[in-house]
Motif scaffolding. Structure first.
Motif, PDB file in Angstrom:
ATOM      1  N   MET A   1      48.669  25.701  46.306  1.00  0.00           N
ATOM      2  CA  MET A   1      47.832  26.347  45.321  1.00  0.00           C
ATOM      3  C   MET A   1      48.010  27.864  45.455  1.00  0.00           C
ATOM      4  SD  MET A   1      43.796  25.821  44.836  1.00  0.00           S
ATOM      5  CE  MET A   1      42.804  27.060  44.121  1.00  0.00           C
ATOM      6  N   PRO A   2      48.285  28.536  44.311  1.00  0.00           N
ATOM      7  CA  PRO A   2      48.514  29.981  44.398  1.00  0.00           C
ATOM      8  C   PRO A   2      47.239  30.746  44.733  1.00  0.00           C
ATOM      9  CG  PRO A   2      48.520  29.275  42.105  1.00  0.00           C
ATOM     10  CD  PRO A   2      48.397  28.039  42.958  1.00  0.00           C
ATOM     11  N   GLY A   3      47.431  31.887  45.341  1.00  0.00           N
ATOM     12  CA  GLY A   3      46.307  32.761  45.646  1.00  0.00           C
ATOM     13  C   GLY A   3      46.078  33.739  44.511  1.00  0.00           C
ATOM     14  N   LEU A   4      45.173  34.655  44.750  1.00  0.00           N
ATOM     15  CA  LEU A   4      44.874  35.671  43.761  1.00  0.00           C
ATOM     16  C   LEU A   4      45.574  36.976  44.125  1.00  0.00           C
ATOM     17  CD1 LEU A   4      41.033  35.156  43.230  1.00  0.00           C
ATOM     18  CD2 LEU A   4      42.895  34.389  41.745  1.00  0.00           C
ATOM     19  N   ILE A   5      46.005  37.699  43.121  1.00  0.00           N
ATOM     20  CA  ILE A   5      46.563  39.022  43.344  1.00  0.00           C
ATOM     21  C   ILE A   5      45.395  39.949  43.644  1.00  0.00           C
ATOM     22  CG2 ILE A   5      47.769  40.956  42.258  1.00  0.00           C
ATOM     23  CD1 ILE A   5      49.339  38.862  40.644  1.00  0.00           C
ATOM     24  N   PRO A   6      45.468  40.736  44.705  1.00  0.00           N
ATOM     25  CA  PRO A   6      44.350  41.629  45.039  1.00  0.00           C
ATOM     26  C   PRO A   6      44.013  42.557  43.862  1.00  0.00           C
ATOM     27  CG  PRO A   6      45.921  41.564  46.840  1.00  0.00           C
ATOM     28  CD  PRO A   6      46.556  40.840  45.684  1.00  0.00           C
ATOM     29  N   SER A   7      42.738  42.671  43.574  1.00  0.00           N
ATOM     30  CA  SER A   7      42.309  43.480  42.430  1.00  0.00           C
ATOM     31  C   SER A   7      42.755  44.933  42.571  1.00  0.00           C
ATOM     32  CB  SER A   7      40.797  43.390  42.237  1.00  0.00           C
ATOM     33  OG  SER A   7      40.117  43.895  43.364  1.00  0.00           O
ATOM     34  N   GLU A   8      42.918  45.404  43.811  1.00  0.00           N
ATOM     35  CA  GLU A   8      43.368  46.783  44.022  1.00  0.00           C
ATOM     36  C   GLU A   8      44.776  46.999  43.477  1.00  0.00           C
ATOM     37  OE1 GLU A   8      42.341  44.785  46.656  1.00  0.00           O
ATOM     38  OE2 GLU A   8      40.306  45.565  46.764  1.00  0.00           O
ATOM     39  N   LEU A   9      45.628  45.971  43.530  1.00  0.00           N
ATOM     40  CA  LEU A   9      46.972  46.084  42.972  1.00  0.00           C
ATOM     41  C   LEU A   9      46.921  46.163  41.453  1.00  0.00           C
ATOM     42  CD1 LEU A   9      49.109  43.616  45.138  1.00  0.00           C
ATOM     43  CD2 LEU A   9      49.079  46.113  45.208  1.00  0.00           C
ATOM     44  N   VAL A  10      46.050  45.372  40.861  1.00  0.00           N
ATOM     45  CA  VAL A  10      45.928  45.362  39.401  1.00  0.00           C
ATOM     46  C   VAL A  10      45.370  46.691  38.901  1.00  0.00           C
ATOM     47  CG1 VAL A  10      44.860  44.214  37.420  1.00  0.00           C
ATOM     48  CG2 VAL A  10      45.661  42.847  39.357  1.00  0.00           C
ATOM     49  N   THR A  11      44.267  47.133  39.493  1.00  0.00           N
ATOM     50  CA  THR A  11      43.685  48.409  39.054  1.00  0.00           C
ATOM     51  C   THR A  11      44.619  49.567  39.394  1.00  0.00           C
ATOM     52  OG1 THR A  11      42.364  48.562  41.073  1.00  0.00           O
ATOM     53  CG2 THR A  11      41.292  47.637  39.138  1.00  0.00           C
ATOM     54  N   GLY A  12      45.344  49.463  40.504  1.00  0.00           N
ATOM     55  CA  GLY A  12      46.301  50.494  40.870  1.00  0.00           C
ATOM     56  C   GLY A  12      47.415  50.643  39.838  1.00  0.00           C
TER      57      GLY A  12
ATOM     58  N   ASP B   1      40.087  40.919  38.819  1.00  0.00           N
ATOM     59  CA  ASP B   1      39.687  40.169  40.025  1.00  0.00           C
ATOM     60  C   ASP B   1      40.150  38.722  40.113  1.00  0.00           C
ATOM     61  OD1 ASP B   1      38.207  42.359  41.061  1.00  0.00           O
ATOM     62  OD2 ASP B   1      36.580  41.879  39.677  1.00  0.00           O
ATOM     63  N   HIS B   2      40.663  38.151  39.027  1.00  0.00           N
ATOM     64  CA  HIS B   2      40.951  36.714  39.042  1.00  0.00           C
ATOM     65  C   HIS B   2      42.355  36.382  38.536  1.00  0.00           C
ATOM     66  CE1 HIS B   2      36.752  36.088  39.959  1.00  0.00           C
ATOM     67  NE2 HIS B   2      36.436  36.853  38.929  1.00  0.00           N
ATOM     68  N   LEU B   3      43.311  37.268  38.786  1.00  0.00           N
ATOM     69  CA  LEU B   3      44.684  37.036  38.350  1.00  0.00           C
ATOM     70  C   LEU B   3      45.420  36.238  39.419  1.00  0.00           C
ATOM     71  CD1 LEU B   3      46.786  37.637  36.138  1.00  0.00           C
ATOM     72  CD2 LEU B   3      47.453  39.655  37.475  1.00  0.00           C
ATOM     73  N   ASP B   4      45.857  35.051  39.046  1.00  0.00           N
ATOM     74  CA  ASP B   4      46.576  34.175  39.976  1.00  0.00           C
ATOM     75  C   ASP B   4      47.958  34.739  40.288  1.00  0.00           C
ATOM     76  OD1 ASP B   4      44.605  32.207  40.210  1.00  0.00           O
ATOM     77  OD2 ASP B   4      45.321  31.137  38.438  1.00  0.00           O
TER      78      ASP B   4
END
Length: 81
Positions: free
Chosen positions: A1-12, A36-39
């Motif tokens: 099952m995939p994890g979530l991409i850390p929200s700091e990477l997305v906002t960054g 916060d919820h990007l797989d």
């Protein structure tokens, strides 16, 4: 099952584009996945102003992102006609 991409990477990513002055539009945010919820393994669809394409590419490269050629794009003979 995939994890979530850390929200700091997305906002960054978006912070970096904003700081570089890139004109872009986030095309979709299905089920409010961002930030916060990007797989892991999913993508973010971004439309970039043609006048900012070079600025976008330079910004992405400077932040460690590498281009991936889409298998159905112009590089493979597909064009929108």
């Amino acid at each position: 099952m995939p994890g979530l991409i850390p929200s700091e990477l997305v906002t960054g990513l978006f912070d970096s584009l904003n700081a570089a002055g890139v004109n872009y539009l986030n095309i979709k945010n299905i089920s409010h996945e961002l930030p916060d919820h990007l797989d892991d393994g999913k993508d973010i669809d971004i439309l970039v102003s043609p006048s900012d394409e070079q600025k976008f590419c330079e910004n992405m490269a400077a932040n460690g992102y590498e281009p991936i050629t889409y298998p159905y794009g112009p590089a493979h003979g597909w064009v929108l006609g």
